[in-house]
Scaffold this motif. Sequence first.
Motif, PDB file in Angstrom:
ATOM      1  N   TYR A  49      -4.819   7.068  -7.201  1.00  0.00           N
ATOM      2  CA  TYR A  49      -6.025   6.513  -6.795  1.00  0.00           C
ATOM      3  C   TYR A  49      -7.359   6.823  -7.735  1.00  0.00           C
ATOM      4  O   TYR A  49      -8.129   6.002  -8.126  1.00  0.00           O
ATOM      5  CB  TYR A  49      -6.430   6.779  -5.448  1.00  0.00           C
ATOM      6  CG  TYR A  49      -7.437   6.020  -4.908  1.00  0.00           C
ATOM      7  CD1 TYR A  49      -7.341   4.684  -4.546  1.00  0.00           C
ATOM      8  CD2 TYR A  49      -8.767   6.655  -5.034  1.00  0.00           C
ATOM      9  CE1 TYR A  49      -8.490   4.104  -3.847  1.00  0.00           C
ATOM     10  CE2 TYR A  49      -9.830   5.933  -4.454  1.00  0.00           C
ATOM     11  CZ  TYR A  49      -9.725   4.611  -3.951  1.00  0.00           C
ATOM     12  OH  TYR A  49     -10.966   3.900  -3.630  1.00  0.00           O
ATOM     13  N   GLU A  60      -6.793  -5.626   3.133  1.00  0.00           N
ATOM     14  CA  GLU A  60      -5.562  -4.986   2.290  1.00  0.00           C
ATOM     15  C   GLU A  60      -4.765  -5.851   1.672  1.00  0.00           C
ATOM     16  O   GLU A  60      -4.250  -7.168   2.468  1.00  0.00           O
ATOM     17  CB  GLU A  60      -4.617  -4.396   3.471  1.00  0.00           C
ATOM     18  CG  GLU A  60      -3.351  -3.864   3.370  1.00  0.00           C
ATOM     19  CD  GLU A  60      -3.261  -2.629   2.473  1.00  0.00           C
ATOM     20  OE1 GLU A  60      -2.517  -2.173   2.176  1.00  0.00           O
ATOM     21  OE2 GLU A  60      -4.594  -2.121   2.023  1.00  0.00           O
ATOM     22  N   SER A  80      -6.983   2.114  -6.678  1.00  0.00           N
ATOM     23  CA  SER A  80      -6.086   1.308  -5.816  1.00  0.00           C
ATOM     24  C   SER A  80      -4.856   1.992  -5.599  1.00  0.00           C
ATOM     25  O   SER A  80      -4.352   2.975  -6.293  1.00  0.00           O
ATOM     26  CB  SER A  80      -5.761  -0.034  -6.740  1.00  0.00           C
ATOM     27  OG  SER A  80      -4.588  -0.424  -5.985  1.00  0.00           O
ATOM     28  N   ASN A 107       0.866  -1.070  -0.328  1.00  0.00           N
ATOM     29  CA  ASN A 107       0.059  -0.098  -0.018  1.00  0.00           C
ATOM     30  C   ASN A 107       0.906   1.480   0.012  1.00  0.00           C
ATOM     31  O   ASN A 107       1.677   1.644   0.832  1.00  0.00           O
ATOM     32  CB  ASN A 107      -0.950  -0.106   1.429  1.00  0.00           C
ATOM     33  CG  ASN A 107      -1.634   1.120   1.243  1.00  0.00           C
ATOM     34  OD1 ASN A 107      -1.661   2.238   0.841  1.00  0.00           O
ATOM     35  ND2 ASN A 107      -3.069   0.831   1.755  1.00  0.00           N
ATOM     36  N   PRO A 144      -5.080  -0.156   7.309  1.00  0.00           N
ATOM     37  CA  PRO A 144      -4.311   1.243   7.150  1.00  0.00           C
ATOM     38  C   PRO A 144      -4.879   2.149   8.298  1.00  0.00           C
ATOM     39  O   PRO A 144      -3.869   3.187   8.735  1.00  0.00           O
ATOM     40  CB  PRO A 144      -4.870   1.846   5.738  1.00  0.00           C
ATOM     41  CG  PRO A 144      -5.148   0.686   4.898  1.00  0.00           C
ATOM     42  CD  PRO A 144      -5.908  -0.573   5.935  1.00  0.00           C
ATOM     43  N   ASP A 163      -2.179   0.133  -4.560  1.00  0.00           N
ATOM     44  CA  ASP A 163      -1.380  -1.074  -4.476  1.00  0.00           C
ATOM     45  C   ASP A 163      -0.093  -0.656  -5.617  1.00  0.00           C
ATOM     46  O   ASP A 163      -0.281  -0.632  -6.677  1.00  0.00           O
ATOM     47  CB  ASP A 163      -2.107  -2.142  -4.592  1.00  0.00           C
ATOM     48  CG  ASP A 163      -1.475  -3.473  -4.470  1.00  0.00           C
ATOM     49  OD1 ASP A 163      -0.058  -3.234  -4.517  1.00  0.00           O
ATOM     50  OD2 ASP A 163      -2.078  -4.573  -4.536  1.00  0.00           O
ATOM     51  N   LEU A 169     -10.409   3.179   2.553  1.00  0.00           N
ATOM     52  CA  LEU A 169      -9.288   1.841   2.477  1.00  0.00           C
ATOM     53  C   LEU A 169      -9.286   1.289   3.960  1.00  0.00           C
ATOM     54  O   LEU A 169      -8.523   0.650   4.193  1.00  0.00           O
ATOM     55  CB  LEU A 169      -7.888   2.380   2.353  1.00  0.00           C
ATOM     56  CG  LEU A 169      -7.350   2.855   0.695  1.00  0.00           C
ATOM     57  CD1 LEU A 169      -6.212   3.071   1.024  1.00  0.00           C
ATOM     58  CD2 LEU A 169      -7.782   1.474  -0.130  1.00  0.00           C
TER      59      LEU A 169
END
Lengths: 99, 475, 167, 459
Positions: free
Chosen positions: A83, C84, A88, A26, C28, A90, C79
């Motif tokens: 984003y 995750e 995302s 993340n 998160p 990621d 999030l």
Amino acid sequence: MPIQYYLFLSLALFCIGVMGALMRRNAIIIFMSIELMLNAVNLLLAAFSKMYNDSAAQIFVFFIMVVAAAEVAVGLAIIVMVYRKVHSVDVNILNRLKH
Amino acid sequence: MILVLLILIPLLAAKLTFFSKEAAKNVALLGSLLTLGLSVYAALNCGTENLAPFALNWMPAIGAQFSLAADGMAAMLCLLTGIIIPVVLLINRNKAIDNPGAYYALILYSQAGLMGVFLASDALLFYFFWELALIPVYFLCSRWGGERRIPVTFKFFVYTFVGSLMMLSALIYLSLQTNGVNAMSLQNIVAAGKALPMMQQHIIFVLLFLAFAIKMPIFPFHTWQPDAYEQSPTQVTIILSALMVKMGLYAVLRWLLPVVPEAMAYWSDTVMTLSIAGIVYASLIAMMQTNIKRLVAYSSIAHMGLMCAAAFSGTELSQQGLMVQMFNHGINITGMWVIVNMVENRYGTQDLKKMGGLANTAPGIAIALVIISFANIALPLTNGFIGEFMLFTGIFQSASHYHMVFMAVAGLGIILGAVYTLTMVQKVAYGENNSGVLAVAKMNAAEWTAVIVLIVFIIVLGVFPQPLIDLIGIR
Amino acid sequence: MDILQILFWLLTIMAIGCALGVVLSRNPVNSVIFLILTFFAISGHYLLLNAQFLAIVNIIVYAGAIMVLFLFVIMLMNLNADTEPQKSWLVQLAGVVSGGTLFLVIIAAISRANLLGVINTETSNIGLIKVLGQVLFKHYVLPFELSSVLFLSAMIGAIVIGKKDME
Amino acid sequence: MKAIIAATVLAILMMYAGFVVKEKKTILSIATLLLAVLLGVNIYELLTMQEGATIALFQYQLTITRFSVWFNMLMTAATLLYVLLMGNDIIKVGKHTGEYFALFFFILVGTYLLSSFNNMLIMFLGIEIISIPQYILAGSDKRNLKSSEASLKYLLMGAFSTGILLMGITLIYGATGEFNISKFSFLQMEYINPMVLTGVLFLIISYSFKISAAPMHFWTPDVYDGSPTPFTAFMATIGKTAAFIGFIRLFHTSFASISQSWTIVLAIITAATLFVGNITAVFQQSVKRMLAYSSIAQAGFMLFSVVSVSALSWQGLVIYGVAYTIATLGIFAVLLKLKDFTFDGFNGLAKKNPFLAGVTTIFIFSLAGIPLTAGFMAKFYMLQAAVRQGNLMWLVIFALLMAAVSAYYYFRVIIAMFFKTGEPEISELSGAQKFLLVLTALLVIVLGIAPQLLLPSGI
């Protein structure tokens, strides 16, 4: 309180930050890990400042905070921009999109 | 000033040629003739005030000068360059060339580079010209060469580029051993090299030798050569084989022998063994060839092997012979290529099996071929003889323990050379005409001029080599 | 063991524990909370080191402003789930190993340095706002001004990057 | 100092110009004008400075020498050249044209700081002032996901390396009690404090990130490939050179006395950088990506200036930085004229547009280090500095082999242009652009013949 203790503590925090930056996918958490690294540095500088009885190091800490704030402002803007496109944060997904 | 002009005139002529579209070949020829005149003047005045060294401060910070000087050897090689380039421009005048301006301009650029290499007496300048001679040839081959030209010339380029970089590092190292004033000048480099301890001399030797060996080329660094010769347009092949390889030899004599004499003596046996092995190897391969260009290419490797062996034999006589042979080999190999070019143009093939009967159809060419082949296998009364004789004597006198072996094996190579050369003559000039081309065109005026000039040199120098020997004696 | 030492160890454990929490927690939002706690622990350390000004600034700027910004962005992106995505365990292991090795190597190298002193416990006034302000504006006025350049460029960046292009 | 102030003020002016003026062409003209003004200020500062003078400002936080002013001037001139060459492409990238130009001015402020800092705090701020605008520039093409991705990657890597940089600074401070780089007292100690060594190592790692040296180079290809092409050109040239001046300034001013303990690390990094950059560049199909990898390789060569500690290395860095910058800017300017960024996109360029092919050849020659171009002299200076160092002969020879490898991929462009057939799509060249390209190519050749122009006496 020997200075070593502070040295070990802040190096531990620093390495935890490094680990976080390497381990997580993340982008926000990676960014937070980097903030952790910066804070470890700040703590060490404050300890050295006390050791040398020199306020220059505390000024340095102050500037690190300033820069961190600026970096966070830009960084979060970039993360939000990414984003918006892929929904995302990621970093692995981003790598996959490239190919 | 003459020395500067020797470089400047080809450069200016190249510029002019580039922009004169249709008249390009005539402009180029004119320019090259002018250069020829100058180089003759230089050769005649060598050692006198008229040919005084020229020096100009260039990059004082790194000790580089723009300095030119000519002794007998340099003047002789300039003369050779001056002769060969007009000959190159004389052949193939009827052939249509794509973008002639660029083509002829590049030839002249490489001439300027060659002149510079022979005249430079500053290491950095020498390196500059070394590359300047290479790059036009790279473009010439890649643009106007045969089918496989791009990979082949690229291989050639990379080989020589690696070599020159090695040389560069050695030159930098040497220049740093001096006191910094004109650190790059030949005298300083030589002095610095001589003063080095043995270990460093070895390193410098290897670095420099690699560069020069690739250029000459010496077995086993020769692998780029046959392909490059085959794929280049013949005019460029002439420049490569008659002039560029001389750069390598010249560099050995000027920038390697005096610089690291002890390492040179140490390595001489190894290098001589390599060179002489190369003679036999190249000769054997040449005997198998059916492609006429490849055959001549391999024969060139064999000749270079002999010359390189002589260069490293360390005797005075072989040095002299080497210089004589450098000139003569330049003339002879050019003659070979000129004939090959004519034959190839007329038969439309490079395959030896598809030739034959030239003596009947075009006797002029056949006679020229025979004379040049004789010179090439060093028959007495041709120019090849005197040079090779001196080389052999020099090798025989060398201090090496193996000089008898070297002599014997090199002699074997020469005999093999006679075999394949005469076989080639026989296949091309005699026998049946297998080509299907019945009406072989006679030589035109330009070709006549080129061939006659070369043959005159072959015979005159074969009978009366003294002027040449006098010239190279001038220090 | 006096009260300062007890405080030191307490804050240290809190800092390291929470830092691990930042890196390891799946959610998160939890990470952010842990990070804020880490910052509080570090601020406590600043107080122990007589760096009062830094302690306050750390809480206001870091815990207050920066982390709220983080939290805000995370909320914006929704999030806060526990799902995750994780890197493969191999990569994670590599991360842990490299981080741990880094730590050990540095510690091994530095612990030989015996010239390090002991931090004197008597209070000094180098961390007071007054002193820092004087140092800052007497000696470090150039960096101060330069940081305004930095902020200006960051501001431009936020605008350039953050603004939606109307196309 | 005048230049730093001027650059800041001009940046703000530029920003406001971006708000007020809507016409992009006008913004470009204003930016060019302001850059010219900044160049003028730099020249003025250079001229008014006495030879051999060292101006210390703010309690030795900045020491401005003629060398640093000269370097600043060169970088400003390079930026001006960059804007002139690629201005029309910069204004096509996104909507915020005025802001982009303002960011260039900010980066120049950072460059000025890095060329004259004398305090690690200023160095840190300088690096950040260079980095943050570059993160933004990388992500400025917002329609393109690759650009955003490049920006994110660059940001994360940059911030990470900043953390490492700070840890290095802190450790050195802990060992010496000093931020002033000319006051570190390593020599007075009986043995080198391990904390100093660790700190130096951290600084090396961090700077390796900034200059994209192996093994910290992995972000470079993606970032350079993803960023809008005009900005890639800027980041790969001026941004990189600026980071280098900071690197060499820090290491040669303060760590020269303990050089034997870090040069070996840096020599290995250099070798790795040369290897990775050159070998991977060979396998690229896109010229833009090839240039990204080749910029890693070139950084390897520039690292020679840091590895070899002598007065020569500073000169080498100036020459290399300028030579590399000019040639790369030229290549990118040509690349921007083409539609297809692969090698095949160059096929047949010599037939279609001999002019473009000609100038590209000169730029490629310079990058490959062929004599008579600036790139050769640059490599020459670097190698000379390294040979003089004495124990680095292995590195020199390795570097030369790698230079030969680099000829392989650079010449692929030449082969495509001259010896292959194709129909490249080229956008129209204006007269001014032609003139500028010729000027750039001429500059490459002139500097190749007379590199001392870059090193006038008394700097």
